[in-house]
Design a protein around this motif. Sequence first.
Motif, PDB file in Angstrom:
ATOM      1  N   VAL A 173       0.850  -1.187   0.000  1.00  0.00           N
ATOM      2  CA  VAL A 173       0.000   0.000   0.000  1.00  0.00           C
ATOM      3  C   VAL A 173       0.888   1.241   0.000  1.00  0.00           C
ATOM      4  N   ASP A 174       0.278   2.368  -0.303  1.00  0.00           N
ATOM      5  CA  ASP A 174       0.986   3.648  -0.283  1.00  0.00           C
ATOM      6  C   ASP A 174       0.324   4.518   0.786  1.00  0.00           C
ATOM      7  N   ILE A 175       0.956   4.637   1.946  1.00  0.00           N
ATOM      8  CA  ILE A 175       0.385   5.383   3.062  1.00  0.00           C
ATOM      9  C   ILE A 175       0.661   6.871   2.863  1.00  0.00           C
ATOM     10  N   PRO A 176      -0.382   7.709   2.802  1.00  0.00           N
ATOM     11  CA  PRO A 176      -0.199   9.124   2.464  1.00  0.00           C
ATOM     12  C   PRO A 176       0.402   9.969   3.578  1.00  0.00           C
ATOM     13  N   TYR A 177       0.181   9.574   4.837  1.00  0.00           N
ATOM     14  CA  TYR A 177       0.696  10.342   5.975  1.00  0.00           C
ATOM     15  C   TYR A 177       0.721   9.435   7.193  1.00  0.00           C
ATOM     16  N   THR A 178       1.334   9.886   8.260  1.00  0.00           N
ATOM     17  CA  THR A 178       1.437   9.078   9.477  1.00  0.00           C
ATOM     18  C   THR A 178       0.056   8.750  10.024  1.00  0.00           C
ATOM     19  N   MET A 179      -0.153   7.483  10.335  1.00  0.00           N
ATOM     20  CA  MET A 179      -1.421   7.028  10.908  1.00  0.00           C
ATOM     21  C   MET A 179      -1.133   6.393  12.266  1.00  0.00           C
ATOM     22  N   SER A 180      -1.811   6.857  13.295  1.00  0.00           N
ATOM     23  CA  SER A 180      -1.572   6.293  14.622  1.00  0.00           C
ATOM     24  C   SER A 180      -2.803   6.334  15.527  1.00  0.00           C
ATOM     25  N   HIS A 181      -3.545   7.438  15.491  1.00  0.00           N
ATOM     26  CA  HIS A 181      -4.624   7.624  16.444  1.00  0.00           C
ATOM     27  C   HIS A 181      -5.714   6.558  16.295  1.00  0.00           C
ATOM     28  N   GLY A 182      -5.994   5.859  17.388  1.00  0.00           N
ATOM     29  CA  GLY A 182      -7.101   4.919  17.416  1.00  0.00           C
ATOM     30  C   GLY A 182      -6.827   3.546  16.850  1.00  0.00           C
ATOM     31  N   ILE A 183      -5.587   3.258  16.420  1.00  0.00           N
ATOM     32  CA  ILE A 183      -5.321   1.939  15.832  1.00  0.00           C
ATOM     33  C   ILE A 183      -4.255   1.153  16.604  1.00  0.00           C
ATOM     34  N   GLY A 184      -3.748   1.742  17.683  1.00  0.00           N
ATOM     35  CA  GLY A 184      -2.805   1.012  18.537  1.00  0.00           C
ATOM     36  C   GLY A 184      -1.439   0.785  17.935  1.00  0.00           C
ATOM     37  N   MET A 185      -1.069   1.568  16.930  1.00  0.00           N
ATOM     38  CA  MET A 185       0.237   1.431  16.290  1.00  0.00           C
ATOM     39  C   MET A 185       0.512   2.708  15.503  1.00  0.00           C
ATOM     40  N   THR A 186       1.710   2.828  14.979  1.00  0.00           N
ATOM     41  CA  THR A 186       2.047   3.969  14.128  1.00  0.00           C
ATOM     42  C   THR A 186       2.501   3.463  12.769  1.00  0.00           C
ATOM     43  N   LEU A 200      -4.805  -4.274   9.225  1.00  0.00           N
ATOM     44  CA  LEU A 200      -6.047  -3.988   9.940  1.00  0.00           C
ATOM     45  C   LEU A 200      -6.043  -2.542  10.435  1.00  0.00           C
ATOM     46  N   GLY A 201      -4.906  -2.087  10.966  1.00  0.00           N
ATOM     47  CA  GLY A 201      -4.787  -0.702  11.400  1.00  0.00           C
ATOM     48  C   GLY A 201      -4.980   0.255  10.245  1.00  0.00           C
ATOM     49  N   TYR A 202      -4.445  -0.107   9.089  1.00  0.00           N
ATOM     50  CA  TYR A 202      -4.549   0.729   7.886  1.00  0.00           C
ATOM     51  C   TYR A 202      -6.004   0.901   7.453  1.00  0.00           C
ATOM     52  N   VAL A 203      -6.798  -0.172   7.474  1.00  0.00           N
ATOM     53  CA  VAL A 203      -8.184  -0.066   7.010  1.00  0.00           C
ATOM     54  C   VAL A 203      -9.112   0.500   8.085  1.00  0.00           C
ATOM     55  N   ARG A 204      -8.709   0.451   9.354  1.00  0.00           N
ATOM     56  CA  ARG A 204      -9.558   0.970  10.423  1.00  0.00           C
ATOM     57  C   ARG A 204      -9.341   2.452  10.679  1.00  0.00           C
ATOM     58  N   PHE A 205      -8.189   2.988  10.304  1.00  0.00           N
ATOM     59  CA  PHE A 205      -7.856   4.383  10.623  1.00  0.00           C
ATOM     60  C   PHE A 205      -8.828   5.350   9.943  1.00  0.00           C
ATOM     61  N   ARG A 206      -9.397   6.264  10.715  1.00  0.00           N
ATOM     62  CA  ARG A 206     -10.340   7.222  10.132  1.00  0.00           C
ATOM     63  C   ARG A 206     -10.093   8.657  10.589  1.00  0.00           C
ATOM     64  N   HIS A 207      -9.050   8.889  11.381  1.00  0.00           N
ATOM     65  CA  HIS A 207      -8.798  10.230  11.905  1.00  0.00           C
ATOM     66  C   HIS A 207      -7.878  11.013  10.970  1.00  0.00           C
ATOM     67  N   ASP A 208      -8.363  11.276   9.776  1.00  0.00           N
ATOM     68  CA  ASP A 208      -7.589  12.038   8.804  1.00  0.00           C
ATOM     69  C   ASP A 208      -8.491  13.073   8.140  1.00  0.00           C
ATOM     70  N   ILE A 209      -7.984  13.781   7.165  1.00  0.00           N
ATOM     71  CA  ILE A 209      -8.756  14.849   6.549  1.00  0.00           C
ATOM     72  C   ILE A 209      -9.979  14.308   5.801  1.00  0.00           C
ATOM     73  N   LYS A 210      -9.964  13.038   5.448  1.00  0.00           N
ATOM     74  CA  LYS A 210     -11.105  12.446   4.742  1.00  0.00           C
ATOM     75  C   LYS A 210     -12.073  11.757   5.686  1.00  0.00           C
TER      76      LYS A 210
END
Length: 329
Positions: A173-186, A200-210
């Motif tokens: 996958v191509d991760i656009p920015y740092t993802m951490s909040h609410g998924i228990g990992m960075t 699983l963290g990648y598909v559950r993350f929702r705390h972004d501009i979208k």
Amino acid sequence: MKRSERKRKKSKHKGLRIFFLSLTIILVLGTIYWVYQFNSGQSLAGEGIDKEANTEFEPFEAEDPQFGEINVLLLGSDARGNDEDARSDSLMIAHYNQTTNEVKLVSVMRDTYVEIPEYGYQKINTAFALGGPELVRKTIKHNFDVDVHYYAMVDFTGFPKIIDVVAPDGIEVDIPYTMSHGIGMTLQPGKQTLHGEQLLGYVRFRHDIKSDYGRVERQQEVLSKVKDEAISVHSLLNLPKILGVVNPYIDTNVDNRTILTIGKGLLTGQAQGMETMRIPVENSFKEERLNRVGEVLTIDFEKNKQALQAFLSATDEVSDSDVDEGTSE
């Protein structure tokens, strides 16, 4: 009878005995392999969905598929613990056309404000808590005039184990920015290969501009790639193990014959990729806050109904404008 004829007959009978003996050995070994792999898969799985709980709801009373077009209602939940409500966290419609072997995926935003039969207007993800898969089916039919023929409820707690068996080398996958909040990992930005828990963290993350829109896009992206992995040679060889892992985490009424039909079509068909769509479509909804239910998406029902029906129709029946408006890929 001539001696040469007796020899030929003897040789023929001996050949048949060897053939049937070989066939029996292959079947026995195949059965042993299947059972061993299936049990191996089950040993990797943990406690999954309580499949008896669904008996509390109305029976699923869908119409039979027409013209070889199958719609499966996918209900996913990432609820953790007994204090979580039973609302579906993800709601999708998977479409398969037996003639063209095309696969399409529709994600319905969980905050879409719809009329739930006998319960009035609510967020669509509330339908599952009120009446299980059957009420979700009725809600989709009532609001969008689309029939779904089967359902599959998926427990996201088993997602990492399923991914690690289906795609042991991971999913890129191509991760656009740092993802951490609410998924228990960075998860750091950039192209990279993710495995079970990370994916699983990648598909559950929702705390972004979208917000939730971004999560829906990532779910569609990952499911498309997992579909490709699932029909690879590796997955065919490990099919019993995959079924063993998947079994505790999926409750479905899709019969084995239909599963085999879809599987055969995907393996032998020429269709590539997977078309995706989101409901509500662009320029057809408003984000509002209602006192009784909180944040909702109020939609133009006619516009979304027409776009959804067009998207699920055969390719040659769909106009370019419908596809451009409703498709995310």
